[in-house]
Design a protein around this motif. Structure first.
Motif, mmCIF file in Angstrom:
data_model
loop_
_atom_site.group_PDB
_atom_site.id
_atom_site.type_symbol
_atom_site.label_atom_id
_atom_site.label_comp_id
_atom_site.label_asym_id
_atom_site.label_seq_id
_atom_site.Cartn_x
_atom_site.Cartn_y
_atom_site.Cartn_z
ATOM 1 N N THR A 13 18.725 8.635 -9.843
ATOM 2 C CA THR A 13 18.363 7.665 -8.812
ATOM 3 C C THR A 13 17.945 6.366 -9.480
ATOM 4 O OG1 THR A 13 17.052 7.321 -6.801
ATOM 5 C CG2 THR A 13 15.932 8.344 -8.678
ATOM 6 N N THR A 14 17.616 5.363 -8.676
ATOM 7 C CA THR A 14 17.190 4.072 -9.225
ATOM 8 C C THR A 14 15.721 3.812 -8.897
ATOM 9 O OG1 THR A 14 17.776 2.811 -7.234
ATOM 10 C CG2 THR A 14 19.512 3.131 -8.899
ATOM 11 N N VAL A 15 15.151 2.856 -9.596
ATOM 12 C CA VAL A 15 13.769 2.473 -9.325
ATOM 13 C C VAL A 15 13.643 1.981 -7.882
ATOM 14 C CG1 VAL A 15 11.928 0.845 -9.907
ATOM 15 C CG2 VAL A 15 13.280 1.902 -11.730
ATOM 16 N N GLY A 16 14.624 1.218 -7.435
ATOM 17 C CA GLY A 16 14.603 0.705 -6.075
ATOM 18 C C GLY A 16 14.573 1.806 -5.034
ATOM 19 N N LYS A 17 15.369 2.848 -5.243
ATOM 20 C CA LYS A 17 15.407 3.955 -4.286
ATOM 21 C C LYS A 17 14.116 4.761 -4.305
ATOM 22 C CE LYS A 17 20.428 4.441 -4.180
ATOM 23 N NZ LYS A 17 21.598 5.293 -4.534
ATOM 24 N N VAL A 18 13.491 4.865 -5.471
ATOM 25 C CA VAL A 18 12.211 5.562 -5.571
ATOM 26 C C VAL A 18 11.161 4.822 -4.746
ATOM 27 C CG1 VAL A 18 10.309 6.112 -7.151
ATOM 28 C CG2 VAL A 18 12.662 6.639 -7.805
ATOM 29 N N ALA A 39 0.818 -1.219 0.000
ATOM 30 C CA ALA A 39 0.000 0.000 0.000
ATOM 31 C C ALA A 39 0.852 1.270 0.000
ATOM 32 C CB ALA A 39 -0.926 -0.005 1.221
ATOM 33 N N LYS A 40 1.971 1.261 0.729
ATOM 34 C CA LYS A 40 2.796 2.460 0.832
ATOM 35 C C LYS A 40 3.423 2.847 -0.514
ATOM 36 C CE LYS A 40 4.054 2.028 5.718
ATOM 37 N NZ LYS A 40 5.179 1.839 6.671
ATOM 38 N N ALA A 41 3.853 1.860 -1.277
ATOM 39 C CA ALA A 41 4.512 2.134 -2.558
ATOM 40 C C ALA A 41 3.524 2.345 -3.699
ATOM 41 C CB ALA A 41 5.467 0.997 -2.908
ATOM 42 N N ALA A 42 2.236 2.255 -3.400
ATOM 43 C CA ALA A 42 1.215 2.406 -4.445
ATOM 44 C C ALA A 42 1.316 3.751 -5.148
ATOM 45 C CB ALA A 42 -0.177 2.230 -3.852
ATOM 46 N N GLU A 43 1.788 4.784 -4.439
ATOM 47 C CA GLU A 43 1.853 6.125 -5.013
ATOM 48 C C GLU A 43 2.846 6.235 -6.178
ATOM 49 O OE1 GLU A 43 4.577 8.884 -2.382
ATOM 50 O OE2 GLU A 43 3.404 7.598 -1.039
ATOM 51 N N VAL A 44 3.814 5.322 -6.230
ATOM 52 C CA VAL A 44 4.784 5.374 -7.333
ATOM 53 C C VAL A 44 4.591 4.221 -8.319
ATOM 54 C CG1 VAL A 44 6.497 6.583 -5.925
ATOM 55 C CG2 VAL A 44 6.561 4.070 -6.067
ATOM 56 N N ALA A 45 3.592 3.375 -8.087
ATOM 57 C CA ALA A 45 3.397 2.183 -8.912
ATOM 58 C C ALA A 45 3.179 2.515 -10.386
ATOM 59 C CB ALA A 45 2.223 1.356 -8.382
ATOM 60 N N THR A 98 9.241 5.657 -0.402
ATOM 61 C CA THR A 98 7.837 5.646 0.039
ATOM 62 C C THR A 98 7.676 4.878 1.349
ATOM 63 O OG1 THR A 98 7.237 3.577 -1.097
ATOM 64 C CG2 THR A 98 7.112 5.625 -2.375
ATOM 65 N N GLY A 99 8.723 4.148 1.736
ATOM 66 C CA GLY A 99 8.618 3.281 2.899
ATOM 67 C C GLY A 99 7.962 1.956 2.574
ATOM 68 N N GLY A 100 7.667 1.754 1.289
ATOM 69 C CA GLY A 100 7.012 0.529 0.846
ATOM 70 C C GLY A 100 7.953 -0.392 0.105
#
Length: 279
Positions: A256-261, A176-182, A265-267
């Motif tokens: 930056t990297t996808v992983g760091k993005v 749910a936390k990483a949903a904003e960058v999905a 988010t904390g997700g």
């Protein structure tokens, strides 16, 4: 004298998708009986399937949908191939693709082989596909099925040609936390075509092969023996950065990297599926 009208020809063409000449021949053979003519068209079309087996089916589309479930969301991608782009945008083909996608969603099928046996309207997806080949006159293949479940599943479909259906489909699963960058991650995945989510997902034999290639290349360049291990690991790291989603430079900010993005988010990333027609 023909015992059918121009309107009969038009109606039969719309109903079957067959060509003008085939429709007229079928009506002639059926003495104007429309239902019998439809049967003749189907039978002749099905007989032609064997002749089409050797043809290449490299055009087509990606059908996809995300639905809510008890644990979050589930997304499905289905690649369906045809021989030409003309067929890929045919309304009958698009309707057929919708039925195949619905069958994939409802059945839980995770492979093209399993999907082929799923029941649809009293028959199977395989029968539906054979019937569509008979109507369209081209080889049609349900090539593969992708399924992803996560708290959040983002779907991104990309048209490489605005006149055609989607040729690239991506599912990205996150918490749910990483949903904003999905969505941004899904668009990145469509463009950069990673093969794996993380380096831990790369099969050991692939890693061994890449390491061997890197070592052979480094030795051929005449590098000092003591430096070879470090150079090899550096080149292997380059392979991971190119092929693993979380290590790729992020499309919207290459610094930056996808992983760091995602980490910001904390997700976390659950996984991804990417299909490109014919690839």
């Amino acid at each position: 004298m023909a015992n059918y009208t121009t309107a009969d020809i038009k109606a039969l063409r719309e109903k079957t998708g067959a060509g003008m000449l085939d429709v007229k021949k079928a009506l002639d053979e059926a003495a104007g009986d429309v239902e019998k003519a439809i049967e003749i068209i189907r039978v002749k079309g099905l007989k032609g399937i064997a002749k089409r087996e050797g043809r290449a089916a490299s055009a087509g589309l990606i059908a996809a949908k995300v639905v809510d479930d008890a644990d979050g969301q589930t997304g499905v991608l289905v690649e369906i191939n045809a021989e030409t782009d003309f067929v890929a945008k045919n309304e009958k083909f698009l309707d057929y693709a919708d039925k195949v996608l619905a069958a994939a969603l409802a059945s839980g099928a995770e492979s093209a082989e399993a999907l082929a046996e799923v029941e649809v309207d009293g028959s199977t997806v395989k029968d539906l596909t054979d019937g569509m080949q008979a109507v369209i006159g081209e080889k049609i293949v349900v090539r593969r099925v992708g399924r992803l479940s996560a708290p959040k599943v983002e779907l991104y479909l990309h048209r490489t040609n605005p006149d055609l259906p989607a040729q690239v489909g991506v599912l990205v699963g996150t918490d749910a936390k990483a949903a904003e960058v999905a969505h941004d991650v899904a668009m990145h995945t469509a463009a950069y075509s990673p093969a794996y989510a993380t380096r831990e997902d790369v099969p050991a034999d692939i890693v061994d092969k890449e390491r061997a290639i890197a070592e052979e290349t480094t030795r051929a360049e005449g590098k000092p023996e003591k430096a070879i291990p470090k150079i090899v690991e550096g080149r292997l790291g380059g392979f991971f950065k190119e092929n693993c989603l979380v290590e790729q430079a992020f499309a919207k900010d290459p610094k930056t990297t996808v992983g760091k993005v995602i980490e910001a988010t904390g997700g976390e990333l659950v996984g991804f599926v990417r299909f490109r027609v014919g690839a």
